[in-house]
Design a protein around this motif. Structure first.
Motif, PDB file in Angstrom:
ATOM      1  N   PHE A  75       0.823  -1.210   0.000  1.00 38.68           N
ATOM      2  CA  PHE A  75       0.000   0.000   0.000  1.00 38.68           C
ATOM      3  C   PHE A  75       0.861   1.266   0.000  1.00 38.68           C
ATOM      4  O   PHE A  75       0.632   2.192   0.784  1.00 38.68           O
ATOM      5  CB  PHE A  75      -0.966   0.003   1.181  1.00 38.68           C
ATOM      6  N   ALA A 170      -2.358   0.900   7.275  1.00 41.05           N
ATOM      7  CA  ALA A 170      -3.646   0.259   6.990  1.00 41.05           C
ATOM      8  C   ALA A 170      -4.296  -0.150   8.301  1.00 41.05           C
ATOM      9  O   ALA A 170      -3.692  -0.053   9.371  1.00 41.05           O
ATOM     10  CB  ALA A 170      -3.447  -0.963   6.090  1.00 41.05           C
ATOM     11  N   THR A 202     -15.527  -0.463   6.009  1.00 35.42           N
ATOM     12  CA  THR A 202     -14.553  -0.090   4.971  1.00 35.42           C
ATOM     13  C   THR A 202     -14.828   1.303   4.409  1.00 35.42           C
ATOM     14  O   THR A 202     -13.897   2.020   4.036  1.00 35.42           O
ATOM     15  CB  THR A 202     -14.536  -1.117   3.818  1.00 35.42           C
ATOM     16  N   PRO A 208      -6.541   1.622   3.709  1.00 35.79           N
ATOM     17  CA  PRO A 208      -6.831   0.300   3.141  1.00 35.79           C
ATOM     18  C   PRO A 208      -7.273  -0.633   4.258  1.00 35.79           C
ATOM     19  O   PRO A 208      -6.666  -0.646   5.330  1.00 35.79           O
ATOM     20  CB  PRO A 208      -5.478  -0.137   2.555  1.00 35.79           C
ATOM     21  N   VAL A 224     -13.976  -8.764  -1.448  1.00 34.74           N
ATOM     22  CA  VAL A 224     -13.851  -7.768  -2.516  1.00 34.74           C
ATOM     23  C   VAL A 224     -15.123  -6.930  -2.584  1.00 34.74           C
ATOM     24  O   VAL A 224     -15.086  -5.697  -2.660  1.00 34.74           O
ATOM     25  CB  VAL A 224     -13.574  -8.454  -3.873  1.00 34.74           C
ATOM     26  N   LYS A 229      -9.345  -4.122   0.823  1.00 34.27           N
ATOM     27  CA  LYS A 229      -8.241  -3.957  -0.122  1.00 34.27           C
ATOM     28  C   LYS A 229      -7.231  -5.094  -0.032  1.00 34.27           C
ATOM     29  O   LYS A 229      -6.354  -5.230  -0.880  1.00 34.27           O
ATOM     30  CB  LYS A 229      -7.533  -2.619   0.115  1.00 34.27           C
ATOM     31  N   ALA A 230      -7.337  -5.896   1.016  1.00 37.44           N
ATOM     32  CA  ALA A 230      -6.468  -7.066   1.163  1.00 37.44           C
ATOM     33  C   ALA A 230      -7.184  -8.096   2.009  1.00 37.44           C
ATOM     34  O   ALA A 230      -8.068  -7.772   2.818  1.00 37.44           O
ATOM     35  CB  ALA A 230      -5.138  -6.687   1.815  1.00 37.44           C
ATOM     36  N   LYS A 261      -7.593  -8.596  -7.990  1.00 40.48           N
ATOM     37  CA  LYS A 261      -8.691  -7.761  -7.511  1.00 40.48           C
ATOM     38  C   LYS A 261      -8.442  -7.251  -6.099  1.00 40.48           C
ATOM     39  O   LYS A 261      -9.066  -6.274  -5.662  1.00 40.48           O
ATOM     40  CB  LYS A 261     -10.006  -8.555  -7.530  1.00 40.48           C
ATOM     41  N   ILE A 262      -7.554  -7.928  -5.374  1.00 40.34           N
ATOM     42  CA  ILE A 262      -7.312  -7.624  -3.976  1.00 40.34           C
ATOM     43  C   ILE A 262      -5.948  -8.192  -3.607  1.00 40.34           C
ATOM     44  O   ILE A 262      -5.501  -9.185  -4.197  1.00 40.34           O
ATOM     45  CB  ILE A 262      -8.435  -8.254  -3.102  1.00 40.34           C
TER      46      ILE A 262
END
Length: 340
Positions: A75, A170, A202, A208, A224, A229-230, A261-262
């Motif tokens: 990140f 994060a 979120t 993130p 997702v 984000k993870a 995507k993640i």
């Protein structure tokens, strides 16, 4: 100080709580929760380690990968290695009183930074522990991550705001903490979270957000959808549910579903830089390590933690040289074989 000395000191300080076995595989400590073991039979803990041994490295030496690059972008923060120290709290409850909570977290945060990476700090039934972690992260300019237990949303959102205030990299949630025995014993209400509750969290922050405790492709897709984000593919070190699938086995299906995507992190049974390589070859972007860091902290404070991580870094580097991986993105399934 060397690794042998670190382990010997850790064994003495953790006496009665952890044997610091030559191979940390969950066999001797099965059922010791509270403590360092796995839930009930310890099957989940043991499977994490056993299944990683069934992933074999394919040796290759005709190539030009002479000086591999181990750097990992987390990140926007560049780490020297794809290894992050996992969030662990409640040292007195699970590991005895040789270290205070503050001493343990300080050792892990500073030792991780000294080794070129970062640590995650955790939450517990006692809110003071999270506050201690935040104060320690504040001293290193927020270079770390705050991970919360799945308490009521207003409490989680408030805690995420506190991570924002110290400029943490994060924030996230130990979502599998919903079934953690130690939380129940201490009267802290935790529960599973549906997608709408996760989305509320979120969307409340610019940080993130990481969901730790994802073990199926279906829940990876939901993560997702919820705006994470993870994810961390994790069965909580085998400490919350007996007979779960190992993280190494769960990982490939999750990778197939959400890779790109993640960010995909993974923990569970990772004891060496070779294990780190295996997890990346199975599709992870980076890994979290828990019990090895505990041994480092108890055996040598921040220096011990740094030694543990540096040793894993050197093992990862050697493995990349001996497989032809010039950087992390070059590590792939062609470099391993799987025997399950």
């Amino acid at each position: 100080m060397d690794l042998k000395e670190v382990r010997n000191i850790a064994r003495e300080k953790l006496k009665g709580y952890c044997r610091v076995c030559p191979i940390c595989n969950g066999v001797a400590c099965a059922g010791e929760v509270p403590g360092m073991g796995g839930h009930l039979t310890g099957s989940s803990f043991k499977s994490n380690v056993e299944d990683l041994t069934k992933v074999k490295i394919r040796l290759k030496t005709i190539h030009n990968a002479k000086n591999p690059d181990l750097k990992f972008n987390f990140f926007g923060t560049q780490l020297e290695i794809p290894i992050i120290s996992a969030p662990i709290t409640g040292t007195a409850f699970n590991m005895g009183s040789a270290l205070t909570e503050e001493q343990y977290i300080s050792s892990v945060v500073n030792g991780s930074i000294d080794a070129g990476t970062i640590a995650m700090i955790g939450d517990s039934a006692n809110p003071a522990f999270y506050e201690i972690g935040l104060e320690i992260l504040k001293k290193v300019n927020g270079k770390g991550v705050g991970i919360l237990k799945p308490k009521k949303n207003n409490l989680v959102i408030d805690s995420v705001k506190k991570a924002e205030n110290i400029n943490a990299i994060a924030a996230g949630m130990d979502i599998d903490g919903a079934g953690l025995i130690t939380m129940a014993l201490q009267g802290a209400p935790v529960s599973p979270k549906p997608v709408d509750e996760l989305r509320e969290i979120t969307s409340s922050t610019n940080l993130p957000f990481i969901l730790k405790g994802i073990m199926t492709k279906e829940e990876a897709i939901l993560a997702v959808e919820a705006g994470a984000k993870a994810i961390v593919v994790s069965n909580h070190g085998g400490r919350v549910l007996d007979h779960t699938e190992s993280t190494a086995k769960a990982l490939p299906e999750i990778v197939e579903a959400v890779k790109g995507k993640i960010m995909i992190l993974v923990d569970g049974g990772i004891r060496s830089g070779i294990d780190v390589f295996k997890m990346i070859a199975l599709g992870a972007d980076a890994v979290l390590i828990g019990r090895p860091v505990i041994f480092g902290a108890y055996g040598g404070s921040s220096e011990g933690v740094s030694l543990i991580i540096e040793n894993m870094k050197n093992q990862l580097l050697q493995t990349m040289i001996l497989t032809g991986a010039k950087d992390l993105s070059s590590i792939n399934k062609s470099m391993i074989s799987i025997e399950w």
